[in-house]
Design an enzyme around this catalytic site. Sequence first.
Site, PDB file in Angstrom:
ATOM      1  N   ASP A 157       0.846  -1.182   0.000  1.00 10.21           N
ATOM      2  CA  ASP A 157       0.000   0.000   0.000  1.00 10.21           C
ATOM      3  C   ASP A 157       0.880   1.230   0.000  1.00 10.21           C
ATOM      4  OD1 ASP A 157      -2.558  -0.949  -0.115  1.00 10.21           O
ATOM      5  OD2 ASP A 157      -2.572  -1.495   2.010  1.00 10.21           O
ATOM      6  N   PHE A 165      -8.887  24.689  10.488  1.00  7.80           N
ATOM      7  CA  PHE A 165      -9.446  24.058   9.286  1.00  7.80           C
ATOM      8  C   PHE A 165     -10.744  23.353   9.637  1.00  7.80           C
ATOM      9  CE2 PHE A 165     -10.082  20.413   6.576  1.00  7.80           C
ATOM     10  CZ  PHE A 165      -9.867  20.924   5.307  1.00  7.80           C
ATOM     11  N   ARG A 199     -12.914  24.556   4.380  1.00  6.62           N
ATOM     12  CA  ARG A 199     -11.827  23.907   3.646  1.00  6.62           C
ATOM     13  C   ARG A 199     -10.596  24.790   3.523  1.00  6.62           C
ATOM     14  NH1 ARG A 199     -14.085  22.592  -1.658  1.00  6.62           N
ATOM     15  NH2 ARG A 199     -12.179  21.436  -2.056  1.00  6.62           N
ATOM     16  N   LYS A 258      -4.989  29.861   3.799  1.00  4.95           N
ATOM     17  CA  LYS A 258      -4.424  28.886   2.874  1.00  4.95           C
ATOM     18  C   LYS A 258      -5.377  27.694   2.836  1.00  4.95           C
ATOM     19  CE  LYS A 258      -1.722  25.517   5.380  1.00  4.95           C
ATOM     20  NZ  LYS A 258      -1.977  25.693   6.796  1.00  4.95           N
TER      21      LYS A 258
END
Lengths: 688, 552, 218
Positions: free
Chosen positions: A305, A376, A381, A395
């Site tokens: 993975d 956030f 977002r 940002k």
Amino acid sequence: MPSTTPTFRSRVHGGLLDPKMLLTSLPDAARKLDPRVMVRNPVMFVVEVGAVLSTALAIQDPSLFGWSVVVWLWLTVVFANLAEAVAEGRGKAQAATLRRAKTENVARRLRQDGTEESIAGAQLMLGDRVVVDAGEVIPGDGDVVEGVASVDESAITGESAPVIRESGGDRSSVTGGTKVLSDRIVVQITAKPGESFIDRMISLVEGASRQKTPNEIALNILLASLTIVFLMATVTLQPFAIYSGAQQSLIVLVALLVCLIPTTIGALLSAIGIAGMDRLVQHNVLAMSGRAVEAAGDVNTLLLDKTGTITLGNRQAAEFLAVDGVDPEALADAAQLSSLADVTPEGRSIVVLAKTAHGLRERAPGELKTAHFVAFTAQIRMSGVDLDGGRQIRKGAAAAVMTWVRDNGGHPTDEVGAIVDGISTAGGTPLVVAECVNGTAARALGVVHLKDVVKDGMRERFDEMRRMGIRTVMITGDNPLTARDIAEEAGLDDFLAEATPEDKMALIKSEQEGGRLVAMTGDGTNDAPALAQADVGVAMNTGTSAAKEAGNMVDLDSNPTKLIEIVEIGKQLLITRGALTTFSIANDVAKYFAIIPALFAAVYPGLDKLNIMGLSSPDSAILSAVIFNALIIVALVPLSLKGVQYRPVSADKLLRRNLGIYGLGGLIAPFVGIKIIDLLVSLIPGIA
Amino acid sequence: MSDTTAGLLQVGLLIAALAACYRPLGAYMARVYESEHDTRAERVLYRVMGVDSKADQRWPSYARALLAFSAVSVLSLYAFQRLQAHLPMNLGFPGVAPDQAFNTATSFVSNTNWQSYSGESTMGHLVQMSGLAVQNFVSAAVGMAVAVALIRGFVRSRTDRLGNFWVDLVRSSLRILLPISVVGAITLVALGAVQNFSSGTKVSTLAGESQTITGGPVASQEAIKELGTNGGGFYNANSAHPFENPNPFSNLLEIFLLLLIPVCLTYTFGRMVKDKRQGYALLAAMTVLWGAILAGISILEANHPGTALNLAGASMEGKETRFGVAASSLFATSTTGTSTGAVNSFHDSFTALGGGLTIFNMGLGEVAPGGVGSGLYGMLVLAIVTVFVAGLMVGRTPEYLRKKITPREIKLVSLNILIMPVLALAGTGLAMGLPKPKESILNPGPHGLSEVLYAFMSAGNNNGSAFAGLSVNTGFYNTALGLIMLAVRFVPIVLVLALAGSLARQQPVPATAGTLPTHRTLFVGMLVGVIIVVAGLTFFPALALGPLAEGL
Amino acid sequence: MDTRTSPAVQQYLAALRTLLALTAILGLAYPLAMTGIAQAAFPGNADGSFLRRGDKTVGSDLIGQAFTRPVLVNGKPKTDSDGNPVVEPDPMYFQSRPSAAGTGYDPLSTSASNLGPENKALIDATRQRRATAAKLDGVAPSSVPPDALLASGSGLDPHISPAYARVQVPRIARERHLSQARVRTLVNQQIQGRSLGFLGESRVNVLELNLALDELGG
């Protein structure tokens, strides 16, 4: 050997032999003298029969030489048992720790109507639901069906940090014997009493359920047939000797036989197997069968993975790309300020990049007392900071930040769009940084390029794999472009992008169609079919019970990189067997040169030319060979427990090296060893 | 020219001749076995035989057909000898005694050609050419069939079919052995060997004595005797007899013939498994062993240690003047390394250690380069053992030619390598332990043990040569050696066919960098080492009390 | 195919038919054809390379002979304990190697001595043969070459080494009243070198040599 990085545990190694263990294992070794136990090891059984026979002969016709041989024959058997006992002993110590976790507990079972009843943990049945509150021990293996809790799993993983277990998703499985630290959960039992994970672990580390692996069986057959050949060579020697006028005593013939049959490997074979499993346990991996460990050594294709194995779990800032007219340093500064309160790895990486790329000192939180950090959230977002003097920095995802810019009177430029697209195409993640000073029109300063960071040392590791003949394939949900980028950077052979569980399954099957053995790791329930299909399926301990049930190994550390070490342990196990077999057979040459002239130089003086070691007397020569044969077992116990060092080089080089050490070494060592023993033995009056 | 130079040139010419035939014959044999097409004559033959040439057999059917054919062969050959008195061209010889007829029948059917009889005074022309020589062809063909079945085991995957025994038998006999024998026989006659049906010519010698010079269909039998690595001589003196082997040219031709097919089969093997390097590797191992034994015997015979030989000044006892020491050493090495058993000089009178090396050469298991077919499958069995140990040492489940060596393969291979030493040693031990068989010994002391050991090693490896001082026409030796010859021929054959079946069922595993390369020097070296060490360890005690005790 | 018989029986019947068919081809057609070709192309070789003197066949070029004469005691042949006549070398002829074939060079009983290098019988025989040969040829025992002392493999070895032939030259010359030079020349003419210069050994065919010697007279 290439340097290893802290990302990995050091190279495969086993525990060192504690000399004390030799002593404590002695009683076990003696118990194993039971012929019903010995018969399972044909080579050593022959030695035991020989020892019994010699004892009877020595009683009948006592002599110092006879008794010395008898003692050393018995010691040979005991040493062999000791090797096995020591290997098992280490497992038993681990099992004892596990048993402590398995103390009798009382379960609170939920009745159909939702009321609780108290019941002994051992009586829980499949499908029962039990309630576990903070401070209580989980009574059996199962899945959390209600609630979320932090659980202390140190009893089985040795890791003291608590882990979160919650209903639904891939972190639902709990293990009996672990302790809930906070909250209340309802667990549905998935294991029958006595078959729980911890039970299986105990029997595994104790070696009770150890079954012989295919290669071990094959080797046993070969050793048994060699034993028959040497038995024949020894038995027929007597009529030849009588014809030659040099009839031999039975004790001497037994001594010759024991020296010839492959006792060294015969004695250590099972210890090597136990130690191999043990080595896995030390790496916090539980193999459900020895067969799986052996298969690991044969793996041709490794499915890895991406996240957590090849790359660090999170993306990291790689570059600041300022728009025209903005000083890159200003962009870096803004990005840093906006990330100060961001403790995610992405956020930290921006601060670090600002420092390393632009020399910007990290500000302590205290420096910006009045600053207001915007955290956030999934809704907005983006994250940012509102500084004194009305400077706002944001940002985040391009769309969100551009919307913010527009809302604050700014005009998004095409330039930002172009940079963002460029980064996305290259497989990176763009974070747009924008500011708005005192209500003037907001503007985008530039873009932070976040990208996957390949773990240090991975490329070297994969190069090694390639040299070992193992193909590495990265599995990722990323788009093919991103996937190719990372695969190239990490030096993988292939990748499977936008992989669904079905894709993964299909890949495994197609590899197996071509005769390749596949190893993979997985944790989710949707990985279970693939884990079951793979030849080596390593389930993460954090994963679901379904995954753990499907795989044939469980990694208690839940570290997908472990797969590489598992492969090495598997190879090491086989190499140790092969090397000691070679050593054992090569040893015989010297023993002949010791014993044959000793037996027959009296009637055929010419045969004394074969006494190239110059051994002092026939008795001393025979005894020295027997003693060497016994002592070499003890001398090789540490090696068989630790395993022969494995180096990831081509098969040809590996063979050359091992043949040199164990073949040539096995040829020469006994000449030296027997000579030294002879020098000591010849001091004994009555033997010399 | 010095003796050494001449000897080396002789070996050089032999190798050059074999090298010239290596690829053409090897490739031809591969085509023979891979071809789907039966010739018209073969189709007629299959109708007569009543077999379906298109049937692809599983390993048990293949083995059953082979065993049935061999059983019928033993019985027929036994009856043939017993009834000799009633058959034409019997030269007046009576039927062969039961124990000797049994021994001879098993001996020729098992491709051993051990002879407890003396050809010129026991067997008439018909028994020789229609009984014994037929087995020279078909027993060799059986060996080749088994080798090819094993190759198919490696080549094929996920099938249980190994080919058709009857087809392999007929093609080996008619397409390979017969044409070469025709050329060989005519060449031998051209060089001086006899080919007639004379019942003996009485001549009066210069000294006035009478001498009966016996004839027979010798050359035709001689060619297949060498080509099929059989070794049963028309005459008691075998290839030392001037009518069988008249001059140094015929001598080299015979050595060439007995090495030809075992050597070229490695190319056939490489070609059929689609990796010629694998065939070269086996050939390299065979060559190293053959070369080492040849060097050993040649040096020992040239230096002739030993009391009588030192007194005489050369190791010429039992050797022919026209061949000398070098050509005799070359023949001895090649015949004991190929399970042929033909001799152009008598090993019993070799130097103690030189004779010991001929015993050891057989003890290697007849793989340097071994009998027709049996050498290849014997070598492949040993290669699997080597791969197993080597494979473990590189940390992978061992695989050979992309097939995994699982416990089943190891079981079959272990039994296979077990059978020869156990029977050879048991037989020798029994003979030395019983009072009666020891009376057959000619040479006293350790050499006597060597004679008995040689006999059982020869039977135990289907070689057929002897330390001929031992009088073996006794009930004990005829019976014991006969049983051993059957066992060591047919038990391994069945095991090899089972191995082939097991390999054919497997799916090939891909070769990777982690796969042990089996065509490189290192592997060849290890293979040689395994062969020498295993044989050395097994036979060292016996050799110590025989040749070593005598020669050191 | 007969469907009533069991597969196992069928198998054996097929095996028998196969053996018979192959015997017809390999055991009859092949040797007969080879004999036909051999007799047509190389009749001399195929028959046995017989040597004739006048109209009398005196032996085969390939089969050695003993050049001995019976030992006479009072004009009667002496016999040993087995009743076999005792023979001694005929000094008029070049001698062949010792032979273990029957009583010597008997093609009906080809054999080597099979004596081992440490066998006392061989050691004694070697000593004795050396002494006998040295005495017969009047040379130093050390100059008797090995092939004069050791028996061949077939017992029918038609050759001796050039060295052994040369050792016998003075005796032959003396017995036949020929000059040593003539006999030596004859020997040299009869020496066959190694084939191609390196195959086998150089040798002298004793029967041919003695036939040539008889031609020479004396």
